[in-house]
Design an enzyme around this catalytic site. Sequence first.
Site, PDB file in Angstrom:
ATOM      1  CB  THR A 121      -9.139  -9.809 -44.255  1.00 39.98           C
ATOM      2  OG1 THR A 121      -9.593 -11.029 -44.808  1.00 39.98           O
ATOM      3  CG2 THR A 121      -9.551  -9.723 -42.803  1.00 39.98           C
ATOM      4  CG  LEU A 153     -11.395 -18.380 -50.428  1.00 41.84           C
ATOM      5  CD1 LEU A 153      -9.897 -18.588 -50.431  1.00 41.84           C
ATOM      6  CD2 LEU A 153     -11.903 -18.174 -51.845  1.00 41.84           C
ATOM      7  CD  GLU A 155      -3.309 -20.295 -48.446  1.00 46.54           C
ATOM      8  OE1 GLU A 155      -2.399 -21.133 -48.571  1.00 46.54           O
ATOM      9  OE2 GLU A 155      -3.107 -19.104 -48.193  1.00 46.54           O
ATOM     10  CE  LYS A 204     -11.521 -13.229 -43.688  1.00 43.72           C
ATOM     11  NZ  LYS A 204     -11.504 -14.436 -44.443  1.00 43.72           N
ATOM     12  CG  ASN A 208     -10.245 -15.509 -40.401  1.00 45.89           C
ATOM     13  OD1 ASN A 208     -11.032 -16.380 -40.744  1.00 45.89           O
ATOM     14  ND2 ASN A 208      -9.398 -14.954 -41.246  1.00 45.89           N
ATOM     15  CG  PHE A 249     -10.996 -24.730 -37.040  1.00 39.95           C
ATOM     16  CD1 PHE A 249     -11.614 -25.336 -38.116  1.00 39.95           C
ATOM     17  CD2 PHE A 249      -9.955 -23.852 -37.283  1.00 39.95           C
ATOM     18  CE1 PHE A 249     -11.207 -25.085 -39.413  1.00 39.95           C
ATOM     19  CE2 PHE A 249      -9.533 -23.587 -38.580  1.00 39.95           C
ATOM     20  CZ  PHE A 249     -10.174 -24.211 -39.649  1.00 39.95           C
ATOM     21  N   GLY A 257      -0.882 -21.254 -38.467  1.00 43.49           N
ATOM     22  CA  GLY A 257      -0.045 -20.367 -39.275  1.00 43.49           C
ATOM     23  C   GLY A 257      -0.845 -19.888 -40.463  1.00 43.49           C
ATOM     24  CB  CYS A 260      -5.916 -15.848 -42.918  1.00 39.69           C
ATOM     25  SG  CYS A 260      -5.927 -15.989 -44.698  1.00 39.69           S
ATOM     26  CE  LYS A 263      -3.356 -10.786 -43.814  1.00 38.96           C
ATOM     27  NZ  LYS A 263      -4.533  -9.978 -44.045  1.00 38.96           N
TER      28      LYS A 263
HETATM   29  C1  UGA Z   1      -8.540 -19.441 -42.778  1.00 39.99           C
HETATM   30  C2  UGA Z   1     -10.021 -19.688 -42.491  1.00 39.99           C
HETATM   31  O1  UGA Z   1     -10.251 -21.038 -42.150  1.00 39.99           O
HETATM   32  C3  UGA Z   1     -10.880 -19.318 -43.720  1.00 39.99           C
HETATM   33  O2  UGA Z   1     -12.260 -19.455 -43.400  1.00 39.99           O
HETATM   34  C4  UGA Z   1     -10.576 -17.869 -44.112  1.00 39.99           C
HETATM   35  O3  UGA Z   1     -11.305 -17.479 -45.265  1.00 39.99           O
HETATM   36  C5  UGA Z   1      -9.092 -17.715 -44.397  1.00 39.99           C
HETATM   37  O4  UGA Z   1      -8.344 -18.081 -43.208  1.00 39.99           O
HETATM   38  C6  UGA Z   1      -8.839 -16.277 -44.763  1.00 39.99           C
HETATM   39  O5  UGA Z   1      -9.042 -15.401 -43.913  1.00 39.99           O
HETATM   40  O6  UGA Z   1      -8.552 -16.000 -45.933  1.00 39.99           O
HETATM   41  P1  UGA Z   1      -6.614 -20.826 -44.035  1.00 39.99           P
HETATM   42  O7  UGA Z   1      -5.669 -19.800 -43.490  1.00 39.99           O
HETATM   43  O8  UGA Z   1      -6.518 -21.234 -45.460  1.00 39.99           O
HETATM   44  O9  UGA Z   1      -8.138 -20.345 -43.797  1.00 39.99           O
HETATM   45  O10 UGA Z   1      -6.368 -22.137 -43.202  1.00 39.99           O
HETATM   46  P2  UGA Z   1      -7.123 -23.026 -42.091  1.00 39.99           P
HETATM   47  O11 UGA Z   1      -7.574 -24.283 -42.694  1.00 39.99           O
HETATM   48  O12 UGA Z   1      -8.130 -22.232 -41.366  1.00 39.99           O
HETATM   49  O13 UGA Z   1      -5.892 -23.346 -41.116  1.00 39.99           O
HETATM   50  C7  UGA Z   1      -5.184 -22.303 -40.447  1.00 39.99           C
HETATM   51  C8  UGA Z   1      -4.153 -22.877 -39.521  1.00 39.99           C
HETATM   52  O14 UGA Z   1      -4.765 -23.475 -38.389  1.00 39.99           O
HETATM   53  C9  UGA Z   1      -3.265 -23.970 -40.130  1.00 39.99           C
HETATM   54  O15 UGA Z   1      -1.926 -23.745 -39.743  1.00 39.99           O
HETATM   55  C10 UGA Z   1      -3.789 -25.264 -39.527  1.00 39.99           C
HETATM   56  O16 UGA Z   1      -2.805 -26.247 -39.433  1.00 39.99           O
HETATM   57  C11 UGA Z   1      -4.222 -24.772 -38.152  1.00 39.99           C
HETATM   58  N1  UGA Z   1      -5.282 -25.593 -37.516  1.00 39.99           N
HETATM   59  C12 UGA Z   1      -6.513 -25.658 -38.060  1.00 39.99           C
HETATM   60  C13 UGA Z   1      -4.995 -26.254 -36.317  1.00 39.99           C
HETATM   61  O17 UGA Z   1      -3.858 -26.201 -35.796  1.00 39.99           O
HETATM   62  N2  UGA Z   1      -6.000 -26.971 -35.715  1.00 39.99           N
HETATM   63  C14 UGA Z   1      -7.243 -27.046 -36.233  1.00 39.99           C
HETATM   64  O18 UGA Z   1      -8.116 -27.716 -35.609  1.00 39.99           O
HETATM   65  C15 UGA Z   1      -7.506 -26.394 -37.445  1.00 39.99           C
END
Ligand code: UGA
Length: 432
Positions: A121, A153, A155, A204, A208, A249, A257, A260, A263
Amino acid sequence: MKIGIIGSGYVGLVTGACLAHLGHTVTCVDHDENKIRTLKTGKVPFYEPGLSEMVLTNVEAKRLSFVGDIAKVVNRCEVLFICVHTPSRANGEADLTFVDKVARQIAKNLRKYCLIVEKSTVPVETGEWVFRTIKRNIKKGVHFDVASNPEFLREGSAIHDFLKPDRIVIGVANERSEKIFRELYGPLKAPMIVTDIKSAELIKHASNSFLALKISFANGLSRICDAVGADVEKVVLGMGLDPRIGAQFLKAGIGFGGSCFPKDLSAFLHISEQLGARFELLAGVLRINEFQAKYFVQKIQNTLRSLKGKTIAVLGLAFKPDTDDMRSAPSIPIIQMLQREGVRIQAYDPQAMEKAKLIFKNVTLAANAYDAAKGAHAVAVLTEWSEFLNLEWSRLKRQMTGKFFFDGRNMFSAPEMKKHGFNYTSIGRPSA
Ligand code: UGA
């Protein structure tokens, strides 16, 4: 096709393993010799469901290999993906030192045409800058193209997300590059969005930021729900069924946290400022997120009154379930705030214990949730691991000296936890 992946971190390794799974011949590069040694034995240095198996299968099938030196790879490949880290500087700006270094190394070694793809990114206009850097340093007469192919994607479900994407975004400068991508991703059935490079880079950051905005919206809402005794889960359910809003979401909690969102939002805000078009909304999204951890600690404080000398069992440390990733996990500021108030922390996480050891001072790491609860006045859930759904509550409660339960992820229902004898508090929902 023959593919080189520069940077065998999270995105690089998943991309490499999945492209090998699709039948391509992939070589992953990393300057960390230890990592390369580990990977050669088929071991993955972090936890991602299904990835170790996929790496091992493809190493054995000779479709996936690992090397430490870029020079050994560049001229063997038709496509080179740049998957190196782009960490944040103190002012929020993305640090592109590794991208710059890789671009120079590619330029120095490349002797035949190659498509060079930014997968990390990066801020908008990085593609142009990479192109100029390579052009300045490459041997005369060697042709190349630069393209952007952002990764979406998550994690914990990275392999699924790579192999079954909602969309594939490619930012290209010409038809030759587009043709290469069509061949590369041919086996994947997903709509392909073809744009210029800058638009792909923006897709991108914008994606996010928008997802993070939805989370902060739900978190902001949760405080209003608490103030009036409404239920944030019901409010977002009622909103999310409108297809223009969408249900995903919108889960309130202790904030987002990971490596991604925090940052990328800071970087996007920083670029917008640099471009003279400050995206103020993003500053609000980040502010709400930062406050949400404090808000959770305030809730604990309001219920337990004095925190000094209390013991809290923390269940879940990773930034989300199904990963051992602790980067920017909300558990870090929450535990540190509680410790500053004199709380003793006993913590358990199904996967993140090794990484947590390196981060926390004076935290007792327990072998399981029951051990964490020994002598605790309260339990605080900070990550919604599914194994917590199957805990034996009477057994857990017997370990505790108090009966307070703080659910930072709205995993449980208040009436159910009341039935188990807990004094239950969650986020934006009536307590029990
Ligand atoms: C995120 C994006 O979802 C991906 O599409 C993207 O590719 C990735 O960043 C990246 O830029 O590489 P990720 O960081 O793995 O993916 O995690 P998420 O599942 O998006 O969750 C991020 C945070 O949001 C977590 O701390 C999660 O607990 C929190 N979250 C998520 C909430 O507090 N509420 C929600 O409804 C969803």
